[in-house]
Scaffold this active site. Structure first.
Site, PDB file in Angstrom:
ATOM      1  N   GLN A 150      11.913 -27.699   5.898  1.00 52.67           N
ATOM      2  CA  GLN A 150      12.602 -28.455   5.080  1.00 52.67           C
ATOM      3  C   GLN A 150      12.696 -27.563   3.669  1.00 52.67           C
ATOM      4  O   GLN A 150      11.613 -27.217   2.889  1.00 52.67           O
ATOM      5  CB  GLN A 150      11.815 -29.479   4.626  1.00 52.67           C
TER       6      GLN A 150
ATOM      7  N   ALA B  18       5.920 -38.904  11.045  1.00 54.91           N
ATOM      8  CA  ALA B  18       4.776 -38.088  10.339  1.00 54.91           C
ATOM      9  C   ALA B  18       3.286 -38.636  10.455  1.00 54.91           C
ATOM     10  O   ALA B  18       2.485 -38.117  10.963  1.00 54.91           O
ATOM     11  CB  ALA B  18       5.257 -38.029   8.880  1.00 54.91           C
ATOM     12  N   ARG B  19       3.426 -39.784   9.729  1.00 49.42           N
ATOM     13  CA  ARG B  19       1.914 -40.478   9.911  1.00 49.42           C
ATOM     14  C   ARG B  19       1.332 -40.618  11.050  1.00 49.42           C
ATOM     15  O   ARG B  19       0.228 -40.609  11.434  1.00 49.42           O
ATOM     16  CB  ARG B  19       2.012 -42.005   9.039  1.00 49.42           C
TER      17      ARG B  19
ATOM     18  N   TYR C 247      15.254 -36.005  -5.086  1.00 50.81           N
ATOM     19  CA  TYR C 247      15.073 -34.637  -5.541  1.00 50.81           C
ATOM     20  C   TYR C 247      16.482 -34.084  -6.200  1.00 50.81           C
ATOM     21  O   TYR C 247      17.209 -34.850  -6.301  1.00 50.81           O
ATOM     22  CB  TYR C 247      14.656 -33.873  -4.575  1.00 50.81           C
TER      23      TYR C 247
END
Length: 407
Positions: A99, A344-345, A169
């Site tokens: 990323q 992810a987790r 972002y």
């Protein structure tokens, strides 16, 4: 209906062995802004666990784009270390993604080497720091930095890049009316607010050529009043489709204004401050953290309702991310027409979860959503409390138990 989960999927020039992707969740495993053995070992474990592609997070395209001191910064001197990482991932049969992004106003001079820059000047209460709005004549070079990072990613052996255009972002700061207060051609109307994203995507697609897959992570909602809503974000998605992006990763939330809209659940404030080294920040967050980071209830596949609207409106490949912890729900999401899923987790809790899903039709990971892993990643490496070698202090154990009991 036969499961699509373990069938190949193609994004542009890249074909994955199955439809699972380790999402680009920040690992905090890059001291000195360079890859470490810990980063390599973690991604290798996920690749060995059966993932189709594992995505390294989140690499700053310039030093000014760093928000953490344990975050990757794309530059030529780290390429050999990244090549070791991608070789290890490929040896396990998975593809390697990275990323790329810029944090914009979410930084400090001590980390990024300058006054933080963003879409607009002002004061970022959530850092906290003063911010300088980028001049229009600086934006072409910033866009070129994304293109250069794509070329560095190719040199390092990555198969794909994921451009971060969400979560508050830099690209997201230009897109959102809550952070873009510009009076020039990059502010005001949505068409103007998309100009910087357009510049970035032109450079990215040119650099990607015919051998790099390009995914883009974007917000479906910013997650707070005054932020972007689906009427505008759908137009952003269509613009990205026109740009030639090979897939969109549909997410939501601002890490500064609505972090738990991104991740869901409750932020364990005591765990978060336990690892902080700055004394005034530690006590400040302990006092006002519950107010600054309000909880948002977790439910499995929490972005699915919004994502289905995007699926109905777009022809391009879409990747679902957000709260996937079971084989049953993943099969449901894929049957709804999404080309792949990101987690992810679940993979931090169990790097071999994909292999277990292949063996068990009713597989469910053992993540209990305390968000301890997220709380510690701001200061030390991301880790699941269930697998720590060290003993946690009783106060942190109690906090984790209380949050998990709610879930």
């Amino acid at each position: 209906m036969e499961s699509k989960l373990f069938t190949p999927v193609t994004f542009g020039p890249l074909t994955l062995r199955n439809r699972t992707i380790r999402s680009a969740a920040f690992e905090s495993m890059c001291p000195g802004n360079a890859p470490s053995d810990m980063l390599l070992d973690y991604h290798r474990s996920v690749a060995a666990g059966g993932i189709g592609m594992t995505t390294v997070a989140y690499a700053a395209v310039t030093r000014s784009g760093l928000s953490f001191d344990r975050q990757l910064w794309m530059r030529p001197e780290i390429i050999p270390g990244l090549r070791r990482l991608t070789d290890a991932i490929h040896a396990e049969g998975a593809a390697a993604g990275i990323q790329l992004g810029h944090c914009g106003n979410m930084s400090h001079k001590s980390i990024c080497g300058c006054m933080p820059v963003g879409a607009s000047s002002g004061f970022n209460l959530y850092s906290p720091t003063f911010v300088r709005g980028l001049r229009a004549d600086e934006l072409p070079e910033m866009a070129r930095a994304y293109g250069r990072s794509v070329n560095l990613a190719r040199e390092a052996g990555f198969d794909s890049v994921e451009i971060h255009a969400g979560h508050g972002y830099l690209i997201s700061q230009f897109l959102s009316p809550s952070t873009n207060h510009r009076k020039d051609e990059f502010g005001g109307s949505l068409q103007n607010r998309m100009r910087f994203m357009d510049m970035v995507m032109e450079e990215v697609m040119k650099a990607a050529g015919s051998d790099m897959a390009v995914l883009v992570k974007m917000n479906m909602r910013d997650g707070f009043r005054g932020g972007m809503e689906p009427d505008e974000t759908m137009q952003v998605a269509r613009r990205l489709e026109q740009s030639g992006a090979h897939a969109l990763v549909l997410s939501g939330g601002f890490v500064s204004r609505a972090p738990m809209y991104v991740m869901r659940g409750e932020m364990p404030i005591r765990s978060m401050t336990h690892y902080m080294t700055c004394w005034w920040l530690k006590y400040g967050v302990r006092m006002v953290g519950k107010w600054m980071i309000p909880s948002v209830p977790f439910k499995e596949a929490y972005f699915l309702e919004d994502a289905l609207k995007f699926r109905a409106a777009l022809k391009m490949p879409l990747v679902y991310v957000g709260g996937l912890v079971s084989r049953g729900k993943i099969d449901e999401v894929l049957d709804d027409g999404f080309e792949a899923v990101q987690m992810a987790r679940a993979l931090l809790n169990e790097p071999g979860f994909v292999n277990r899903m292949r063996a068990e039709e009713n597989a469910r990971c053992n993540c209990r959503h305390s968000n301890y892993c997220i709380a510690r990643m701001y200061s030390v490496e991301m880790a699941c409390h269930q697998h720590l070698k060290e003993e946690l202090p009783p106060c942190l154990k109690r906090e984790i138990e209380r949050i998990e009991a709610k879930g």
